[in-house]
Design an enzyme around this catalytic site. Structure first.
Site, short mmCIF file in Angstrom:
data_model
loop_
_atom_site.label_atom_id
_atom_site.label_comp_id
_atom_site.label_asym_id
_atom_site.label_seq_id
_atom_site.Cartn_x
_atom_site.Cartn_y
_atom_site.Cartn_z
N HIS E 16 26.49 78.31 71.87
CA HIS E 16 25.07 77.15 72.52
C HIS E 16 24.06 76.78 73.15
CE1 HIS E 16 26.20 74.68 76.31
NE2 HIS E 16 26.39 75.96 75.99
N CYS E 35 20.67 78.69 80.87
CA CYS E 35 21.32 77.69 79.85
C CYS E 35 20.28 77.34 78.72
CB CYS E 35 22.04 76.09 80.03
SG CYS E 35 23.49 76.63 81.85
N HIS E 41 23.88 81.48 74.70
CA HIS E 41 24.39 81.81 74.89
C HIS E 41 25.51 81.36 74.74
CE1 HIS E 41 24.44 78.50 77.32
NE2 HIS E 41 25.68 78.42 77.87
N HIS E 43 30.85 80.48 75.42
CA HIS E 43 31.62 80.31 75.71
C HIS E 43 32.83 80.62 74.96
CE1 HIS E 43 29.22 79.15 79.71
NE2 HIS E 43 28.52 77.74 78.46
N ASP E 81 34.64 76.41 65.78
CA ASP E 81 35.14 77.94 66.58
C ASP E 81 34.53 78.70 65.68
OD1 ASP E 81 36.34 79.54 67.94
OD2 ASP E 81 37.93 80.20 65.84
N HIS E 82 33.77 79.98 66.42
CA HIS E 82 32.95 80.62 66.21
C HIS E 82 31.40 80.24 65.50
CE1 HIS E 82 36.13 83.52 66.62
NE2 HIS E 82 35.35 84.91 66.98
N GLU E 128 34.59 74.52 80.39
CA GLU E 128 33.24 75.35 79.45
C GLU E 128 33.24 77.10 80.40
OE1 GLU E 128 28.96 74.42 78.31
OE2 GLU E 128 28.72 75.60 80.74
#
Lengths: 139, 139, 139, 139, 139, 139
Positions: E16, E35, E41, E43, E81-82, E128
C-alpha cells in the site's frame, strides 16, 4: 550414533551499568552513552543453554530437562536474578558487564557441571533485549 | 556458488506420555514425573525444517516454499497433528516419544523427499514448549 | 481512587478431545473433525488472569503477584497441567472440553479465592493455540 | 461517527527496587523478597499507549503515529529509559516503583499532551516481564 | 447466561501507500513521509476478529473456529492477501489505506456474515507492525 | 582467545513481487502464484546480522551495537525500508526479489563495512514471514 542438540531457555532480571574504572566519567559516558548511567539501568535477560549428546535409549533423553533446568538455575540463575551484575555476582567481579563477558562467564560456570550430567555444553546464548544478543561456543 | 539455508516453520498439536514399558509404573513416574501421566498430556509443537542449496537463477529460490510446506505437511504433519504420538504415529512405534526421538524420526521421514525437491535437508528443530527444544542435523 | 488492572500469565500442557457422548462416533467426527481423535491430542495452553483493584499505598500493589501466581497454580494449574482435560480434571467432568467451557470453569474456581486476596477477578483468557483464544468476564 | 482505538508500543530498560522507607530492611525483604535487593535489579519494560478518536478524513488517521511515538518518547521514555526508577525519575519521587504506580504516573504525564494532539488517552499498559503486566484506564 | 468472547487470528501480506489524491505530491510526502513512497511499500498484517456469544451446550462452542476462520478468509483475507490495498481491494476504493480505515471496512464486511453464524462481532483489531495497531468495536 | 557471536536485529517494510521478465505473465503466475500479483504485495521483513570477534578488553564489546545498528541502517535499511524491492533498490536491480537473493545482496553490502568496524560478518538472516526465513553465511 545420532548426536542431538537440546536447548533450555531460562530468564533473569538484573541491573547493571557499563563502566570502565580506568576511564574518567566523561569517557565512560562518551563511549557507553546512557548504558553508563551512574544509578544503573536493567534488563530482562533471556538465556538459552544448548547441550549435545546421544539420546539414552531407556529415556529418549540427551538429558532430563528438569535436571538441566535445575542445574542452570542453581549454578547461574540464582546468582544473576534480581541482582546487580556489577556488584552482586562473584563470577563477574572485575569484568565489564557486557553481554559478551556475561556469556563467556556463564559458559565457564556451566561447562563442567553439564559434563557431569553426561552431555556436553554446546553454546550459551544471551539476549539483553529483543534486538541485541550474543552467543558463545567455548574457546 | 552461494549456499543458502531456507527454513520453513510448521506446527502440530499432539498428545503423548513418556513411558518405558520395561519399567514399573512407579519407576516411570519416578523418572518422568508428570510427563508419565497415564491419561496423557499434550503440546503445541513447533517444527522448523531447514534445507540448503543454491538459488535457482530463474526463480531466485533454493526451493519453492509452497512445495516444501506441502511436502512437510503430507510427509509428517498429517501423521502428527491432532494425534497421539504413542498410539497413532507409525514412525514412532516402539520408541519413547521424547522430543529427541521425534526430531530424529522426522529427519528420517524428510531426508529423501527433500533431496527429491533438489535441495538437502540441513536440520530439524522441534520445540515442545517455549522453553524446551531440540535440533538434529543427521548422523 | 485509581482502579488498576493486573494480569498474570500462567501455562499448562494438557491432552483432550472434543466428544459429545450423546452423539455417535460418526457425528462427533463430522462436527469436531480431527479434534475428536479417539486417542486424544493436546496443547500448550496459555492462561491470563486479570484482577482489578486499587494499589495498596504501603506496597504499591493491587495484589502481590507472587501470591496471585501461587493461588492460580494451586487452584487451577496443578489440576490442569500434564493432565487429560476430559478424564483427570474434576471441575470439567461432564462438560465438553472446549476452551469456552474451560475459561468459564477456571473463572468459577478463581473468583472467590481472588476476592480473598483483596481484589476482584476481571477476566480469564485462555489461548489454545497462537490463533485461537477465548475470554470470559463472568456472568 | 466511528470511534477507533490506536495503540503504539514503546520500550524502556530501567533499574529499580521495591522498598518502603517506612519499614525496616527485614520487613522490606520479607514483603518484597528479591525485588528488594539493595543493589537494585532491572527490566525491559514494554509500554502500550492506546488513544481513541475518529479518523481524520484527509489522512485516515486518528493520530499520526509518528507524532504519538515522538510525544511518548519525549514525555516519558526519555525520563525512564536507561534510568533508575527510584532515583532518576522526577514523576516517581516518593512513590513505590511498582508497575501499578508507574502506569498511573505515565497516564498523568500523557493525558494532556495526547489531548493536545486531538485525540483522547484510553489506556496505559506496562509489562514488567512476559508474565506480569498492568493496565490503567484513568480515574 | 455466560457470554464468552472468542478471538481468531488471521494474517495477510499486502502492499500500500498513504496518498491523498486531493494533495500535491509534495504535501503527501510532507504529511505521510516514507509511507507515501510512490512505488509502494508493504506489511505483514495481523488481524484478530473477536466475536461474542453463549456456548452451545452440545458443542461447547460459541462458534466453530473452523467456520469462523473459513468465513474470515473468504470474506476478507482472500481480498487482501498478496494484494495492493489501494488498487486491488474493492471495499477500500476511494479510501486512504490507513490501518484505521482498513479496520472499519473489515468490520463492515464481517458484521452480517458473523451474525449469520449465530454470534455477534465484538471487535476487529489489525496490527500493521509489531508497534502499531488499531481496534474497532463498531459504531 | 574467546570468539563471541553478536547479533543485531533490524526491520524494514517493503513491497515486492516475484516476476521473471523472461517469462510470460501466465508462466509467472503459474510458478509464483499470488506472489506474482502485478500490483505488488509486501512484508514486514526481519533482518538479523551476526558478526564474530573477540571482546575488546576495554569495553567488553566485540562491536559497539550502536555502531553496528547505525552501519546496518545506513548501508541497507535506508535503501530497503518503505521501498519497492524491484523498483527502488539499486543492489537488487536485475535480480528476482526472493528472500534468498535479498540475503545474498545484503551480505555483499555489509561484508566490508563490518570488517572496517573490526569484526567479521558471520551470517545474514532474513524472515519474510513468521514461517519463512533464509540465512546466508557467505560463499
Amino acid at each position: 550414533m545420532p548426536l542431538v542438540y537440546v536447548t533450555r531457555k531460562e530468564q533473569f532480571n538484573a541491573a547493571h551499568k557499563l563502566y570502565n574504572p580506568n576511564w574518567s566519567d566523561e569517557k565512560n559516558e562518551h563511549i557507553f552513552g546512557p548504558c553508563a548511567n551512574k544509578n544503573w539501568h536493567g534488563h530482562n535477560y533471556d538465556l538459552w543453554v544448548t547441550v549435545k549428546g546421544e539420546p539414552n535409549p531407556e529415556t529418549g533423553f540427551v538429558v532430563d530437562l528438569k535436571d538441566l533446568s535445575q542445574l542452570i538455575r542453581s549454578t547461574v540463575i540464582e546468582k544473576l536474578d534480581h541482582k546487580n551484575l556489577n556488584l552482586d555476582v562473584p563470577f563477574m567481579f572485575g569484568l565489564l558487564s557486557s553481554t559478551e563477558n556475561l556469556a563467556i562467564q556463564v559458559w565457564i560456570q556451566l561447562e563442567q557441571p553439564i559434563a557431569n550430567l553426561g552431555c556436553r555444553l554446546h553454546s550459551v546464548r544471551i539476549a539483553e533485549t529483543e534486538r541485541n544478543s550474543v552467543e558463545y561456543f567455548g574457546s
